[in-house]
Design a protein around this motif. Structure first.
Motif, PDB file in Angstrom:
ATOM      1  N   LYS A   8     -96.869 -34.949  96.758  1.00 17.64           N
ATOM      2  CA  LYS A   8     -97.148 -33.340  97.064  1.00 17.64           C
ATOM      3  C   LYS A   8     -95.605 -32.803  96.960  1.00 17.64           C
TER       4      LYS A   8
ATOM      5  N   ASN B 147     -95.812 -24.938  98.277  1.00 13.55           N
ATOM      6  CA  ASN B 147     -96.759 -24.028  98.262  1.00 13.55           C
ATOM      7  C   ASN B 147     -97.548 -25.320 100.673  1.00 13.55           C
TER       8      ASN B 147
ATOM      9  N   THR C 170    -101.095 -26.247  99.372  1.00 14.05           N
ATOM     10  CA  THR C 170    -101.880 -26.962  98.689  1.00 14.05           C
ATOM     11  C   THR C 170    -102.439 -28.881  98.741  1.00 14.05           C
TER      12      THR C 170
ATOM     13  N   ASN D  24    -108.546 -33.094  99.300  1.00 15.24           N
ATOM     14  CA  ASN D  24    -107.623 -31.934  99.449  1.00 15.24           C
ATOM     15  C   ASN D  24    -106.637 -33.115  99.920  1.00 15.24           C
TER      16      ASN D  24
ATOM     17  N   TYR E 240    -103.219 -32.195 102.091  1.00 13.89           N
ATOM     18  CA  TYR E 240    -102.710 -31.401 103.011  1.00 13.89           C
ATOM     19  C   TYR E 240    -102.760 -31.781 104.459  1.00 13.89           C
TER      20      TYR E 240
ATOM     21  N   ASN F   2    -103.656 -30.272  91.207  1.00  9.99           N
ATOM     22  CA  ASN F   2    -103.429 -28.914  92.124  1.00  9.99           C
ATOM     23  C   ASN F   2    -104.513 -28.730  92.931  1.00  9.99           C
TER      24      ASN F   2
ATOM     25  N   GLN G 245    -104.939 -25.854  94.484  1.00  4.94           N
ATOM     26  CA  GLN G 245    -104.377 -24.594  94.821  1.00  4.94           C
ATOM     27  C   GLN G 245    -102.909 -23.692  93.648  1.00  4.94           C
TER      28      GLN G 245
END
Length: 98
Positions: A10, A14, A17, A36, A39, A72, A74
């Motif tokens: 990732k 952000n 995300t 998720n 995160y 992703n 978000q």
């Protein structure tokens, strides 16, 4: 029996995300692998490995295609598969006899 293992990353665009992954046979979603993943509520670069096992009963003798899809959560930062050359992915399919 389907065994999957994949490295994901990732990017730090952000903090909210994460990575969603799912197992698909043809066009049918078989299972949500992660909703998720990755995160951590920070804008940091995050690398993780996700493994998943699934016992499928497709009720067919025809050729069948399986794949893992990812996205992703978000749409605010990018996510990658196998972020560098040392990370590998695998999908092992085993036919289980009666």
């Amino acid at each position: 029996l389907i065994l999957t293992a994949q490295a994901y990353a990732k990017n730090p665009g952000n903090q909210y995300t994460g990575i969603e992954t799912r197992l698909v046979r043809g066009a049918t979603q078989l299972g949500l692998i992660s909703q998720n993943a990755g995160y951590v509520n920070t804008s940091s670069y995050n690398v993780l490995n996700i493994s998943y096992n699934y016992l499928d009963s497709p009720a067919t003798t025809s050729s069948t295609t399986y794949k893992v899809q990812f996205r992703n959560t978000q749409n605010a930062a990018s996510v990658e598969v196998s972020a560098n050359a040392t990370e590998t992915a695998s999908m092992i399919l085993m036919e289980i006899g009666a």
